[in-house]
Design an enzyme around this catalytic site. Structure first.
Site: not given
Length: 639
Positions: A427, A578
């Protein structure tokens, strides 16, 4: 299915050049007809320019497929596809067949005049790609070493293509003759036959065999001659109310139906991929509407979503059936687009052409509603909805992979070796893996190799925090796992940049990047964020839907799925924003990136737009951590 999805993406390379070529040809045709059917400089120039590509569509597919289906193609596969195409089409040309059989060229089976079709082009492209993948690393004895490796690809391709040509010598005439016979039978069925013809006309396009079927209805193979009779008007053998019945139904679909399908594919594309999808869909819709060249749109989904293409073929059949029943007749000389509709409007054999303009919007609505529902209901991989492997070449800008190879080798060793890593992904800042035996994972060795931390959520899952360059560590790890050699340069000692010479200040003041409730990092529902493993910072439970730059700086990285962005601020702070927790699993759906890596931004400038409700509906938390990556002692204040 993955094979066909990859094939569909491969076809996008040649298809992308077709819309402009189609429009050029269409305008040239329009000028020619306005000039009484005679060419002038303008029409000849434009027609030749467009025809340069349209007349060589099958060749473009041979090269495009050979590039797209090859693994890490460097152009050698394209040469192989071209070699295969030239070999097959030359061996099966009427001139060659005449020489082989001793017959006159005009006596050669007419099937061989149609050998340069899309089906043969795709097969040649697949042969070229397979030969490249299989033989590009072949090592021959020293005496033949000049032909080793990639030089052997074209040689093997030519040999396999000769075998294909021999097979087609016997098979192709039966295929072609069968289609002609089938078309002659359809003629006897009246309007139902027109509908069946429309269905098979579309169904045969992927194979390039629709031309054989068209010749039965549009020309004088079976005495119909629908196209030529219409163009000759009252001076030919056409019959008012009859001539044009095998062409009329194409207009509503080409001018309105397919653009409706294009709009449906656009609105269902992932928000991060819409700009990319819009290019091919918009240009394809324009060429379909104005010129009636549908291949750019049809090839954009026929292999990615074959069931959707089957529905399109059914719709085309229904359109021709309904048009044959209604008192409407229209024909074309090029295709069923706006240009031909205008040119044929005053033709004496044109019957109530205004009905087409009523049928068209109805078909636009049908295509839009049906395509949109089916794409969403069955999660079809139409343009802009591809899986993450389709984005593999669209990662962030960073240093060459070799610089991370040493780190990758140490990570693989610390994770228990190649055989212990079952799955590997990443990720924004961490590696996500499935490990066969978690007990063999050495946390301390991972830390020494550059990991900021390791977490084991349970089962066989292991996550390793590295930093913004994690994509390139993951790519280098794939090389190690596959046994590919990469010249390694010294890797960074730590992925989080803590050991780098520049460090963020101890107090980092930021403006809130998104409206919402400010939380302590410890309240983030993710262990690595909550315990500060990735770095210190704060979090926001957003009420807004746009992430903005919290200070002046530069965009360091944008994750391909749009859910995370890395910044380097003017005060040397390296910052990660994020959006949501575990939102990488959404694969870009609901995220739209508004900046690119390397771009200079100012405080308040929009970076990412996201769908908060979509994140919650997908079962993820929308809480957004804002983390400092290059100073573990930093304190973040929002104000």
């Amino acid at each position: 299915m993955k094979f066909f999805q990859r094939l569909g993406r491969s076809l996008m390379l040649p298809v992308a050049v077709l819309p402009v070529a189609a429009i050029l040809s269409g305008i040239g045709y329009w000028i020619k007809n306005a000039n009484g059917g005679a060419d002038n400089i303008g029409s000849a120039f434009l027609s030749a320019a467009g025809g340069a590509l349209l007349d060589n569509l099958a060749l473009l597919f041979a090269v495009g497929v050979s590039i797209g289906m090859a693994k890490k193609s460097d152009g050698t596969s394209a040469l192989a596809g071209l070699v295969s195409w030239l070999t097959v089409t030359t061996m099966l040309s009427p001139a060659t067949m005449a020489a082989l059989t001793g017959a006159a060229v005009e006596d050669v089976d007419p099937a061989f005049t149609k050998i340069q079709n899309v089906f043969v082009g795709i097969i040649c492209g697949l042969i070229g790609a397979w030969c490249y993948n299989r033989f590009k690393d072949t090592k021959l004895p020293d005496a033949l070493s000049f032909f080793s490796g990639k030089r052997s690809v074209a040689i093997v391709t030519a040999g396999l293509s000769l075998v294909l040509a021999i097979v087609l010598v016997f098979v192709w005439p039966f295929v072609y003759g069968g289609l002609v016979g089938f078309g002659e039978w359809i003629v006897t069925l009246g309007p139902v036959g027109a509908g069946i013809y429309g269905f098979f006309n579309r169904l045969l396009i992927p194979l390039g065999l629709h031309h054989a079927l068209n010749s039965v209805f549009w020309f004088d193979v079976a005495g119909i001659n629908d196209l030529n009779n219409f163009l000759q008007g009252s001076g030919g053998d056409g019959v008012y109310g009859v001539t044009g019945q095998y062409m009329t139904g194409f207009f509503p679909i080409m001018m309105f139906g397919l653009p409706g399908a294009a709009l449906a594919m656009y609105v269902t594309a992932k928000t991060t991929r819409r700009k990319v999808a819009a290019g091919i869909l918009l240009s394809g819709a324009i060429s379909s509407f104005f010129v009636g060249v549908t291949e750019p749109l049809e090839f954009s989904f026929m292999f990615l979503a074959p069931w959707l293409y089957l529905i399109h073929a059914v719709f085309m059949g229904i359109s021709l059936f309904v048009s044959a029943i209604l008192p409407v007749r229209m024909g074309f000389g090029f295709s069923g687009g706006f240009i031909d509709l205008v040119l044929g409007w005053a033709n004496p054999l044109a019957e109530n052409p205004w009905i087409i303009l009523i049928m068209g919007p109805i078909w636009f609505a049908i295509y839009f509603v049906v395509f949109r529902w089916i794409i969403r209901r069955f999660d079809l991989k139409t343009p802009g909805r591809e899986d993450d492997d389709a984005l593999e070449d669209e990662g962030t800008d960073a240093a060459p992979r070799g610089e991370f190879h040493a780190t990758a080798e140490r990570f693989v060793s610390a994770l228990g070796g190649r055989e212990n890593i079952v799955e590997l992904d990443n990720c924004a800042t961490r590696l996500r893996m499935e490990i066969a035996d978690v007990a063999r994972v050495d946390d301390a060795a991972l830390k020494r190799a550059g990991a900021a931390g390791t977490i084991k959520p349970g089962g066989h899952s292991v996550q390793v925090v590295y930093g913004l360059n994690v994509q390139f560590v993951k790519d280098a790890m794939e090389d190690v796992l596959a046994g590919r050699a990469v010249s390694a340069a010294p890797a960074p000692s730590t992925g989080t940049a803590v050991a780098q010479a520049t460090q963020a200040p101890d107090l980092v003041r930021l403006r809130p990047p998104v409206a919402g409730r400010v939380l302590a990092l410890s309240e983030v529902p993710d262990e690595m964020f909550a315990d500060g493993t990735i770095g210190p910072g704060v979090a926001i439970d957003p009420t807004g839907d746009v992430i903005s730059a919290p200070a002046d700086g530069r965009v360091e990285s944008v994750f391909p799925t749009g859910h995370a962005i890395g910044l380097r601020l003017d005060d040397r702070t390296e910052l990660l924003i994020h959006v949501g927790i575990d939102t990488v699993a959404m694969k870009g759906d609901g995220f739209e990136t508004l900046v690119t890596a390397g771009q200079r931004v100012t405080a308040g400038e929009p970076l990412v737009r996201f769908d908060r409700a979509g994140i919650v509906a997908a079962g993820h938390s929308p809480i957004t951590p804002i983390v400092v990556l290059n100073n573990p002692a930093a304190r973040v204040e929002l104000g």
